[in-house]
Design a protein around this motif. Structure first.
Motif, PDB file in Angstrom:
ATOM      1  N   MET A   1       0.822  -1.191   0.000  1.00 34.35           N
ATOM      2  CA  MET A   1       0.000   0.000   0.000  1.00 34.35           C
ATOM      3  C   MET A   1       0.863   1.251   0.000  1.00 34.35           C
ATOM      4  SD  MET A   1      -3.282  -0.879   2.344  1.00 34.35           S
ATOM      5  CE  MET A   1      -2.564  -1.966   3.558  1.00 34.35           C
ATOM      6  N   LYS A   2       1.943   1.248   0.775  1.00 39.13           N
ATOM      7  CA  LYS A   2       2.805   2.415   0.811  1.00 39.13           C
ATOM      8  C   LYS A   2       3.421   2.659  -0.554  1.00 39.13           C
ATOM      9  CE  LYS A   2       4.026   2.065   5.656  1.00 39.13           C
ATOM     10  NZ  LYS A   2       5.102   1.792   6.599  1.00 39.13           N
ATOM     11  N   GLY A   3       3.659   1.579  -1.305  1.00 34.15           N
ATOM     12  CA  GLY A   3       4.267   1.708  -2.617  1.00 34.15           C
ATOM     13  C   GLY A   3       3.442   2.552  -3.567  1.00 34.15           C
ATOM     14  N   PHE A   4       2.131   2.424  -3.510  1.00 34.51           N
ATOM     15  CA  PHE A   4       1.271   3.204  -4.395  1.00 34.51           C
ATOM     16  C   PHE A   4       1.435   4.692  -4.129  1.00 34.51           C
ATOM     17  CE2 PHE A   4      -1.265  -0.783  -4.067  1.00 34.51           C
ATOM     18  CZ  PHE A   4      -1.074  -1.194  -5.363  1.00 34.51           C
ATOM     19  N   ASN A   5       1.350   5.098  -2.865  1.00 35.22           N
ATOM     20  CA  ASN A   5       1.463   6.510  -2.522  1.00 35.22           C
ATOM     21  C   ASN A   5       2.848   7.047  -2.855  1.00 35.22           C
ATOM     22  OD1 ASN A   5      -1.143   6.609  -1.617  1.00 35.22           O
ATOM     23  ND2 ASN A   5      -0.595   6.076   0.468  1.00 35.22           N
ATOM     24  N   LEU A  82      10.252   5.844 -14.573  1.00 33.15           N
ATOM     25  CA  LEU A  82       9.315   5.412 -13.538  1.00 33.15           C
ATOM     26  C   LEU A  82      10.117   4.806 -12.397  1.00 33.15           C
ATOM     27  CD1 LEU A  82       6.423   3.553 -15.432  1.00 33.15           C
ATOM     28  CD2 LEU A  82       6.337   5.779 -14.338  1.00 33.15           C
ATOM     29  N   PRO A  83       9.897   5.261 -11.175  1.00 33.40           N
ATOM     30  CA  PRO A  83      10.572   4.639 -10.030  1.00 33.40           C
ATOM     31  C   PRO A  83       9.886   3.327  -9.655  1.00 33.40           C
ATOM     32  CG  PRO A  83       9.162   6.413  -9.293  1.00 33.40           C
ATOM     33  CD  PRO A  83       9.104   6.414 -10.798  1.00 33.40           C
ATOM     34  N   VAL A  84      10.632   2.436  -9.058  1.00 34.40           N
ATOM     35  CA  VAL A  84      10.052   1.246  -8.453  1.00 34.40           C
ATOM     36  C   VAL A  84       9.653   1.675  -7.045  1.00 34.40           C
ATOM     37  CG1 VAL A  84      10.472  -1.116  -7.672  1.00 34.40           C
ATOM     38  CG2 VAL A  84      11.508  -0.300  -9.818  1.00 34.40           C
ATOM     39  N   PRO A  85       8.370   1.586  -6.715  1.00 35.71           N
ATOM     40  CA  PRO A  85       7.919   2.080  -5.412  1.00 35.71           C
ATOM     41  C   PRO A  85       8.583   1.361  -4.237  1.00 35.71           C
ATOM     42  CG  PRO A  85       6.058   1.683  -6.862  1.00 35.71           C
ATOM     43  CD  PRO A  85       7.261   1.083  -7.526  1.00 35.71           C
ATOM     44  N   ALA A  86       8.698   2.081  -3.118  1.00 34.59           N
ATOM     45  CA  ALA A  86       9.177   1.472  -1.879  1.00 34.59           C
ATOM     46  C   ALA A  86       8.233   0.328  -1.520  1.00 34.59           C
ATOM     47  CB  ALA A  86       9.203   2.514  -0.763  1.00 34.59           C
ATOM     48  N   ASN A  87       8.724  -0.665  -0.874  1.00 33.61           N
ATOM     49  CA  ASN A  87       7.945  -1.842  -0.454  1.00 33.61           C
ATOM     50  C   ASN A  87       7.465  -2.683  -1.629  1.00 33.61           C
ATOM     51  OD1 ASN A  87       8.188  -1.050   2.280  1.00 33.61           O
ATOM     52  ND2 ASN A  87       6.504   0.379   1.973  1.00 33.61           N
ATOM     53  N   MET A  88       8.119  -2.503  -2.798  1.00 35.71           N
ATOM     54  CA  MET A  88       7.790  -3.318  -3.970  1.00 35.71           C
ATOM     55  C   MET A  88       9.088  -3.732  -4.644  1.00 35.71           C
ATOM     56  SD  MET A  88       4.445  -1.397  -5.434  1.00 35.71           S
ATOM     57  CE  MET A  88       3.378  -2.801  -5.596  1.00 35.71           C
ATOM     58  N   LYS A 143       0.161  12.584 -30.292  1.00 39.65           N
ATOM     59  CA  LYS A 143       0.190  11.122 -30.134  1.00 39.65           C
ATOM     60  C   LYS A 143       0.641  10.766 -28.724  1.00 39.65           C
ATOM     61  CE  LYS A 143      -0.932  10.182 -34.380  1.00 39.65           C
ATOM     62  NZ  LYS A 143      -2.182   9.591 -34.728  1.00 39.65           N
ATOM     63  N   SER A 144       0.467   9.491 -28.360  1.00 41.30           N
ATOM     64  CA  SER A 144       0.816   9.008 -27.028  1.00 41.30           C
ATOM     65  C   SER A 144       1.779   7.831 -27.106  1.00 41.30           C
ATOM     66  CB  SER A 144      -0.438   8.554 -26.273  1.00 41.30           C
ATOM     67  OG  SER A 144      -1.317   9.629 -26.076  1.00 41.30           O
ATOM     68  N   ALA A 145       2.496   7.622 -26.023  1.00 34.86           N
ATOM     69  CA  ALA A 145       3.375   6.462 -25.875  1.00 34.86           C
ATOM     70  C   ALA A 145       3.180   5.908 -24.468  1.00 34.86           C
ATOM     71  CB  ALA A 145       4.831   6.858 -26.083  1.00 34.86           C
ATOM     72  N   ASP A 146       3.122   4.579 -24.362  1.00 37.45           N
ATOM     73  CA  ASP A 146       2.948   3.906 -23.082  1.00 37.45           C
ATOM     74  C   ASP A 146       4.256   3.251 -22.650  1.00 37.45           C
ATOM     75  OD1 ASP A 146       0.179   4.425 -23.018  1.00 37.45           O
ATOM     76  OD2 ASP A 146      -0.248   2.610 -24.158  1.00 37.45           O
ATOM     77  N   VAL A 147       4.516   3.279 -21.350  1.00 37.78           N
ATOM     78  CA  VAL A 147       5.589   2.514 -20.741  1.00 37.78           C
ATOM     79  C   VAL A 147       5.014   1.865 -19.497  1.00 37.78           C
ATOM     80  CG1 VAL A 147       7.427   4.008 -21.648  1.00 37.78           C
ATOM     81  CG2 VAL A 147       6.508   4.439 -19.363  1.00 37.78           C
ATOM     82  N   SER A 148       5.544   0.705 -19.132  1.00 46.33           N
ATOM     83  CA  SER A 148       5.037   0.046 -17.928  1.00 46.33           C
ATOM     84  C   SER A 148       6.101  -0.839 -17.316  1.00 46.33           C
ATOM     85  CB  SER A 148       3.782  -0.769 -18.242  1.00 46.33           C
ATOM     86  OG  SER A 148       4.085  -1.827 -19.130  1.00 46.33           O
ATOM     87  N   LEU A 149       5.914  -1.080 -16.020  1.00 48.41           N
ATOM     88  CA  LEU A 149       6.770  -2.022 -15.303  1.00 48.41           C
ATOM     89  C   LEU A 149       5.896  -2.785 -14.336  1.00 48.41           C
ATOM     90  CD1 LEU A 149       7.488  -0.931 -12.135  1.00 48.41           C
ATOM     91  CD2 LEU A 149       8.721   0.755 -13.466  1.00 48.41           C
ATOM     92  N   ASN A 150       6.281  -4.050 -14.101  1.00 47.40           N
ATOM     93  CA  ASN A 150       5.556  -4.886 -13.162  1.00 47.40           C
ATOM     94  C   ASN A 150       6.354  -4.994 -11.874  1.00 47.40           C
ATOM     95  OD1 ASN A 150       3.756  -5.254 -15.218  1.00 47.40           O
ATOM     96  ND2 ASN A 150       3.933  -7.466 -15.310  1.00 47.40           N
ATOM     97  N   THR A 151       5.626  -4.996 -10.756  1.00 50.48           N
ATOM     98  CA  THR A 151       6.223  -5.091  -9.435  1.00 50.48           C
ATOM     99  C   THR A 151       5.476  -6.145  -8.625  1.00 50.48           C
ATOM    100  OG1 THR A 151       4.780  -3.405  -8.496  1.00 50.48           O
ATOM    101  CG2 THR A 151       6.879  -2.643  -9.422  1.00 50.48           C
ATOM    102  N   ILE A 152       6.120  -6.593  -7.552  1.00 45.61           N
ATOM    103  CA  ILE A 152       5.470  -7.474  -6.598  1.00 45.61           C
ATOM    104  C   ILE A 152       5.449  -6.735  -5.268  1.00 45.61           C
ATOM    105  CG2 ILE A 152       5.626  -9.652  -5.318  1.00 45.61           C
ATOM    106  CD1 ILE A 152       7.079 -10.841  -7.709  1.00 45.61           C
ATOM    107  N   VAL A 153       4.292  -6.732  -4.618  1.00 45.08           N
ATOM    108  CA  VAL A 153       4.170  -6.098  -3.300  1.00 45.08           C
ATOM    109  C   VAL A 153       4.928  -6.941  -2.290  1.00 45.08           C
ATOM    110  CG1 VAL A 153       2.570  -5.310  -1.516  1.00 45.08           C
ATOM    111  CG2 VAL A 153       1.892  -5.182  -3.922  1.00 45.08           C
ATOM    112  N   ASN A 154       5.837  -6.292  -1.541  1.00 44.45           N
ATOM    113  CA  ASN A 154       6.614  -7.004  -0.502  1.00 44.45           C
ATOM    114  C   ASN A 154       5.797  -7.191   0.761  1.00 44.45           C
ATOM    115  OD1 ASN A 154       8.828  -7.009  -2.236  1.00 44.45           O
ATOM    116  ND2 ASN A 154       9.628  -5.128  -1.368  1.00 44.45           N
TER     117      ASN A 154
END
Length: 154
Positions: A1-5, A82-88, A143-154
């Motif tokens: 949850m903290k990672g989202f914020n 894009l940062p990798v959120p804390a706790n992820m 025009k638009s461009a998408d970027v994404s990353l996958n994380t796992i919640v710790n």
């Protein structure tokens, strides 16, 4: 949850950098929309993305940023981060796959990141990745461009 914020705070603070645009011009020329989605499988086993606000440990969450050129002129040499959120923890999955990674948010290199340990090159654990960066050579007008990353919640 903290990672989202944490991620939302970092993105609001400004994670877009440009090589070809002044800061004021870039702010007017580019908009960004961030979404967080739980990565799941449907009844047929296909990957689906479900909006998520809170997630339990072990949940895979994809952060997707859509960058839109809002002006009538192409933008060249755009770097988005894009940062990798804390706790992820980053899973190693990024789109486009051309992303570079960083353990400190300042120095970026192609993945997998490597370091010397006892004279040997070894892969840096994904848990140490703190941010990803994509270089968009050309973002055409409106025009638009998408970027994404996958994380796992710790």
């Amino acid at each position: 949850m903290k990672g989202f914020n944490y991620l939302r705070s970092i993105l609001i603070a400004g994670v877009v950098s440009t090589a070809a645009l002044s800061a004021a011009y870039a702010e007017d020329a580019l908009s960004m929309e961030l979404t967080a989605n739980k990565v799941a499988k449907d009844a047929e086993g296909k990957t689906v993305y479900l909006p998520v606000r809170n997630a339990a440990a072990g949940t895979v969450v994809q952060y997707k940023a859509t960058y839109t050129n809002t002006i009538n002129k192409d933008i060249s040499d755009l770097a988005v981060t894009l940062p990798v959120p804390a706790n992820m923890t980053f899973t190693g999955e990024a789109y486009p796959a051309s992303a570079q990674a960083s353990t400190d948010g300042k120095n970026y290199a192609d993945m997998p990141l490597m370091r010397k340990v006892n004279g040997k090159l070894v892969k840096i654990p994904l848990s140490e990745y703190r941010a990803l960066r994509w270089n968009i050579k050309l973002l055409p007008a409106k025009k638009s461009a998408d970027v994404s990353l996958n994380t796992i919640v710790n």
